[in-house]
Design a protein around this motif. Structure first.
Motif, PDB file in Angstrom:
ATOM      1  N   ALA A   2       0.860  -1.181   0.000  1.00  0.00           N
ATOM      2  CA  ALA A   2       0.000   0.000   0.000  1.00  0.00           C
ATOM      3  C   ALA A   2       0.899   1.234   0.000  1.00  0.00           C
ATOM      4  CB  ALA A   2      -0.908  -0.001   1.216  1.00  0.00           C
ATOM      5  N   VAL A   3       0.502   2.233  -0.764  1.00  0.00           N
ATOM      6  CA  VAL A   3       1.321   3.426  -0.879  1.00  0.00           C
ATOM      7  C   VAL A   3       1.372   4.149   0.456  1.00  0.00           C
ATOM      8  CG1 VAL A   3      -0.517   5.029  -1.530  1.00  0.00           C
ATOM      9  CG2 VAL A   3       1.799   5.373  -2.419  1.00  0.00           C
ATOM     10  N   GLN A   4       2.518   4.821   0.736  1.00  0.00           N
ATOM     11  CA  GLN A   4       2.639   5.602   1.956  1.00  0.00           C
ATOM     12  C   GLN A   4       1.520   6.638   2.029  1.00  0.00           C
ATOM     13  OE1 GLN A   4       4.831   5.327   4.381  1.00  0.00           O
ATOM     14  NE2 GLN A   4       6.485   4.072   3.575  1.00  0.00           N
ATOM     15  N   GLN A   5       1.005   6.872   3.219  1.00  0.00           N
ATOM     16  CA  GLN A   5      -0.115   7.782   3.389  1.00  0.00           C
ATOM     17  C   GLN A   5       0.220   9.203   2.958  1.00  0.00           C
ATOM     18  OE1 GLN A   5      -3.445   7.277   4.596  1.00  0.00           O
ATOM     19  NE2 GLN A   5      -2.896   5.196   4.043  1.00  0.00           N
ATOM     20  N   ASN A   6       1.481   9.607   3.083  1.00  0.00           N
ATOM     21  CA  ASN A   6       1.834  10.986   2.733  1.00  0.00           C
ATOM     22  C   ASN A   6       2.458  11.111   1.346  1.00  0.00           C
ATOM     23  OD1 ASN A   6       4.170   9.662   3.481  1.00  0.00           O
ATOM     24  ND2 ASN A   6       5.020  11.370   4.638  1.00  0.00           N
ATOM     25  N   ALA A   7       2.534  10.023   0.593  1.00  0.00           N
ATOM     26  CA  ALA A   7       3.075  10.096  -0.763  1.00  0.00           C
ATOM     27  C   ALA A   7       2.107  10.846  -1.669  1.00  0.00           C
ATOM     28  CB  ALA A   7       3.320   8.696  -1.308  1.00  0.00           C
ATOM     29  N   ARG A   8       2.664  11.613  -2.609  1.00  0.00           N
ATOM     30  CA  ARG A   8       1.846  12.414  -3.521  1.00  0.00           C
ATOM     31  C   ARG A   8       2.267  12.107  -4.960  1.00  0.00           C
ATOM     32  NH1 ARG A   8       1.806  17.576  -3.731  1.00  0.00           N
ATOM     33  NH2 ARG A   8      -0.444  17.611  -4.065  1.00  0.00           N
ATOM     34  N   LEU A   9       1.314  11.581  -5.744  1.00  0.00           N
ATOM     35  CA  LEU A   9       1.588  11.161  -7.116  1.00  0.00           C
ATOM     36  C   LEU A   9       0.510  11.709  -8.031  1.00  0.00           C
ATOM     37  CD1 LEU A   9       2.018   7.341  -6.342  1.00  0.00           C
ATOM     38  CD2 LEU A   9       3.821   9.057  -6.264  1.00  0.00           C
ATOM     39  N   LEU A  10       0.910  12.104  -9.243  1.00  0.00           N
ATOM     40  CA  LEU A  10      -0.033  12.453 -10.296  1.00  0.00           C
ATOM     41  C   LEU A  10       0.362  11.647 -11.525  1.00  0.00           C
ATOM     42  CD1 LEU A  10      -2.445  14.157 -11.228  1.00  0.00           C
ATOM     43  CD2 LEU A  10      -0.809  15.929 -11.931  1.00  0.00           C
ATOM     44  N   LEU A  11      -0.436  10.629 -11.838  1.00  0.00           N
ATOM     45  CA  LEU A  11      -0.105   9.672 -12.890  1.00  0.00           C
ATOM     46  C   LEU A  11      -1.060   9.877 -14.058  1.00  0.00           C
ATOM     47  CD1 LEU A  11       0.350   6.592 -10.515  1.00  0.00           C
ATOM     48  CD2 LEU A  11       2.091   8.214 -11.297  1.00  0.00           C
ATOM     49  N   LEU A  12      -0.583  10.556 -15.084  1.00  0.00           N
ATOM     50  CA  LEU A  12      -1.403  10.926 -16.228  1.00  0.00           C
ATOM     51  C   LEU A  12      -1.300   9.876 -17.320  1.00  0.00           C
ATOM     52  CD1 LEU A  12      -0.156  14.619 -16.330  1.00  0.00           C
ATOM     53  CD2 LEU A  12      -2.336  13.825 -15.361  1.00  0.00           C
ATOM     54  N   SER A  13      -2.393   9.665 -18.029  1.00  0.00           N
ATOM     55  CA  SER A  13      -2.379   8.698 -19.123  1.00  0.00           C
ATOM     56  C   SER A  13      -1.531   9.195 -20.286  1.00  0.00           C
ATOM     57  CB  SER A  13      -3.805   8.411 -19.593  1.00  0.00           C
ATOM     58  OG  SER A  13      -3.802   7.478 -20.648  1.00  0.00           O
ATOM     59  N   ASN A  14      -1.562  10.509 -20.540  1.00  0.00           N
ATOM     60  CA  ASN A  14      -0.893  11.050 -21.726  1.00  0.00           C
ATOM     61  C   ASN A  14      -0.570  12.510 -21.502  1.00  0.00           C
ATOM     62  OD1 ASN A  14      -3.780  11.574 -21.782  1.00  0.00           O
ATOM     63  ND2 ASN A  14      -3.427  12.484 -23.802  1.00  0.00           N
ATOM     64  N   SER A  15       0.189  13.084 -22.426  1.00  0.00           N
ATOM     65  CA  SER A  15       0.562  14.495 -22.324  1.00  0.00           C
ATOM     66  C   SER A  15      -0.313  15.394 -23.178  1.00  0.00           C
ATOM     67  CB  SER A  15       2.032  14.686 -22.740  1.00  0.00           C
ATOM     68  OG  SER A  15       2.226  14.256 -24.081  1.00  0.00           O
ATOM     69  N   THR A  16      -0.721  14.922 -24.346  1.00  0.00           N
ATOM     70  CA  THR A  16      -1.354  15.808 -25.322  1.00  0.00           C
ATOM     71  C   THR A  16      -2.580  15.164 -25.950  1.00  0.00           C
ATOM     72  OG1 THR A  16       0.861  16.620 -25.865  1.00  0.00           O
ATOM     73  CG2 THR A  16      -0.929  17.267 -27.334  1.00  0.00           C
ATOM     74  N   MET A  17      -3.633  15.947 -26.041  1.00  0.00           N
ATOM     75  CA  MET A  17      -4.832  15.531 -26.758  1.00  0.00           C
ATOM     76  C   MET A  17      -4.785  16.098 -28.174  1.00  0.00           C
ATOM     77  SD  MET A  17      -6.384  13.837 -24.355  1.00  0.00           S
ATOM     78  CE  MET A  17      -8.037  13.560 -24.995  1.00  0.00           C
TER      79      MET A  17
END
Length: 262
Positions: A2-17
């Protein structure tokens, strides 16, 4: 894991539409995400770039974010591990996932990045898109990319306890008889028996305070989608009792993946 409670991630599918400038659709997501941690400078890792020079890649990112953040390319640093240790935030762009992971191993950065992002006292934010999101999982087994180079292992950063499949869609040309993405993910989970999150372009996963929230900004212009329709989708593959379970997650403001995080 399980990810650390204070970890912060932004996982995007792609960069450009389609029909949009580079990084336009997630720009506000990136700004809001990094402003929480008062980030001024981003360490950018362009290792997934193969057909684009890393300077050119970094310049694209700099130009897209120049009004909000300073972007520091890691390949301009004399000591890569030291650059990670001193970073305010880490951003890894898309491209070829195998090439990205190969370079992360080559420069001994996997442990360095993981320690900074999952630091129990002062973690730093992590942003990835496409290949940069793929490597946030336990391994890169659900990438769509061709293995143009072999890293020492397929094991990746293991920042989240599930595999990711960015750029997910179910569009098929007429009379297609080949394997579909669904077929391949079904095979994958039978072997790995680990949760897979498949998410369309224009969708991200924001992780903070132990919550795994789906973020899917509204688009006023639908010309960036197949058939000019907002056909974004998120599906979750799980495997229990020797059976494959596929759930679709409605793209509401309160949509999360918390139920699948173990």
């Amino acid at each position: 894991m399980a990810v650390q409670q204070n970890a912060r991630l932004l996982l995007l599918s792609n960069s450009t539409m389609a029909n949009q400038p580079y990084l336009q659709w997630p720009k506000k997501l990136i700004k809001d995400f990094l402003n929480v941690s008062q980030v001024k400078e981003i360490l950018f890792i362009p290792f997934a770039g193969v057909s684009i020079e890393w300077d050119d890649y970094s310049d694209k990112v700099k130009h897209a974010l120049e009004n909000d953040f300073k972007v520091k390319p890691i390949h301009h640093c004399s000591n890569y591990e030291e650059a990670v240790q001193n970073a305010e935030a880490i951003m890894i762009g898309g491209g070829n996932t195998f090439h990205l992971l190969y370079k992360l191993y080559e420069h001994n950065l996997l442990d360095s990045i993981k320690k900074r992002v999952l630091d129990p006292v002062k973690p730093i934010p992590y942003i990835g898109w496409s290949a940069g999101s793929n490597v946030a999982g336990p391994d890169i087994g659900t990438t769509n990319d061709m293995p143009i180079i072999w890293p020492p292992s397929d094991l990746a950063l293991n920042l989240v306890p599930y595999n990711l499949n960015p750029h997910y869609n179910e569009w098929q040309p007429p009379n297609l008889k080949a394997e579909t993405r669904i077929d391949r993910l079904n095979e994958c989970i039978q072997i790995k028996k680990r949760t897979i999150i498949a998410y369309a372009e224009g969708v991200g996963i924001r992780v903070e305070n132990g919550q795994h929230q789906i973020v899917a900004p509204k688009f006023h212009d639908h010309s960036c989608f197949i058939d000019n329709k907002d056909n974004r989708i998120v599906k979750v593959w799980t495997y229990e009792n020797d059976k494959i379970q596929i759930d679709e997650i409605p793209l509401t403001d309160s949509a999360t993946l918390n139920h699948y995080v173990k």
